[in-house]
Scaffold this motif. Structure first.
Motif, PDB file in Angstrom:
ATOM      1  N   GLU A   2     -14.969  18.970  -6.720  1.00  0.00           N
ATOM      2  CA  GLU A   2     -15.355  19.437  -5.392  1.00  0.00           C
ATOM      3  C   GLU A   2     -15.490  18.268  -4.444  1.00  0.00           C
ATOM      4  N   THR A   3     -14.978  18.430  -3.248  1.00  0.00           N
ATOM      5  CA  THR A   3     -15.192  17.411  -2.233  1.00  0.00           C
ATOM      6  C   THR A   3     -16.250  17.919  -1.263  1.00  0.00           C
ATOM      7  N   ILE A   4     -17.192  17.047  -0.977  1.00  0.00           N
ATOM      8  CA  ILE A   4     -18.273  17.396  -0.070  1.00  0.00           C
ATOM      9  C   ILE A   4     -17.977  16.763   1.277  1.00  0.00           C
ATOM     10  N   GLU A   6     -19.271  15.378   4.473  1.00  0.00           N
ATOM     11  CA  GLU A   6     -20.553  14.855   4.926  1.00  0.00           C
ATOM     12  C   GLU A   6     -20.810  15.279   6.366  1.00  0.00           C
ATOM     13  N   CYS A  21     -30.998  15.933   2.025  1.00  0.00           N
ATOM     14  CA  CYS A  21     -29.684  16.295   1.481  1.00  0.00           C
ATOM     15  C   CYS A  21     -28.730  16.804   2.546  1.00  0.00           C
ATOM     16  N   THR A  23     -28.166  19.692   3.356  1.00  0.00           N
ATOM     17  CA  THR A  23     -27.501  20.881   2.838  1.00  0.00           C
ATOM     18  C   THR A  23     -28.409  22.109   2.929  1.00  0.00           C
ATOM     19  N   CYS A  46     -32.384  20.519  -2.628  1.00  0.00           N
ATOM     20  CA  CYS A  46     -32.851  19.307  -3.324  1.00  0.00           C
ATOM     21  C   CYS A  46     -34.335  19.335  -3.659  1.00  0.00           C
ATOM     22  N   PRO A 127     -27.201  10.674   0.048  1.00  0.00           N
ATOM     23  CA  PRO A 127     -25.972  11.447  -0.166  1.00  0.00           C
ATOM     24  C   PRO A 127     -25.835  12.021  -1.569  1.00  0.00           C
ATOM     25  N   GLU A 128     -26.420  11.366  -2.571  1.00  0.00           N
ATOM     26  CA  GLU A 128     -26.296  11.864  -3.937  1.00  0.00           C
ATOM     27  C   GLU A 128     -27.008  13.200  -4.127  1.00  0.00           C
ATOM     28  N   THR A 129     -27.988  13.526  -3.276  1.00  0.00           N
ATOM     29  CA  THR A 129     -28.671  14.817  -3.401  1.00  0.00           C
ATOM     30  C   THR A 129     -27.853  15.957  -2.819  1.00  0.00           C
ATOM     31  N   VAL A 131     -24.622  16.419  -3.397  1.00  0.00           N
ATOM     32  CA  VAL A 131     -23.569  16.793  -4.343  1.00  0.00           C
ATOM     33  C   VAL A 131     -24.111  17.858  -5.292  1.00  0.00           C
ATOM     34  N   ALA A 134     -25.564  17.322  -9.391  1.00  0.00           N
ATOM     35  CA  ALA A 134     -25.696  15.871  -9.593  1.00  0.00           C
ATOM     36  C   ALA A 134     -27.128  15.542  -9.990  1.00  0.00           C
TER      37      ALA A 134
END
Length: 150
Positions: A2-4, A6, A21, A23, A46, A127-129, A131, A134
């Motif tokens: 999957e591509t997120i 940003e 996040c 999101t 998150c 940014p890692e949150t 995805v 993850a």
């Protein structure tokens, strides 16, 4: 894979997304609806706890006050530019009052968003949150321990 895509900080703030996040939604529902607005206690994505300390959102009253003053000033200035009338106290009082009442739901929402994004130390974009899958599991029927911002 999957591509997120940003999302920018300002776009996420306008959409009232989680500041960590970008999101999860900070609020349930829309700003203008018949029932009262409700803010999520935790980010649905998150699990960031939005109210960092007891009374954290009391500061948003000051932000809301500043937004209201700016809105009343702009509304009265626009009234003067449109009508050219500077003698009627009641005209400006009515315009300022209507502006504050009509924009109150947005002030409630965005005063909290401004507080979370730019006035709360320790909350920043990670940014890692954003995805999916993850290192965290979204809350779907499970009770998960919330995480605090450091």
């Amino acid at each position: 894979m999957e591509t997120i895509q940003e999302i920018s900080e300002y776009q996420a703030a306008i959409q009232a997304k989680c500041p960590r996040c970008r999101t999860g939604a900070m609020f349930t529902g829309r700003a203008y609806r018949l029932k009262a607005q409700k803010m999520n206690e935790y980010c649905p994505h998150c699990q960031l706890k939005f109210e960092q300390r007891p009374g954290h959102f009391y500061v948003s009253m000051f932000v809301s006050y500043a937004l209201s003053v700016a809105q009343m000033t702009i509304a009265c200035l626009a009234t003067y530019l449109i009508t050219g009338n500077d003698d009627s106290f009641w005209l400006y009082l009515t315009v300022a009052t209507l502006a504050v009442i009509l924009l109150a739901p947005l002030n409630f929402r965005y005063s909290r968003v401004i507080l979370m994004y730019w006035l709360t130390p320790g909350i920043y974009y990670q940014p890692e949150t954003a995805v999916p899958n993850a290192g965290h599991t979204p809350m779907v029927g499970k009770k998960k321990q919330p995480t605090q911002a450091i």
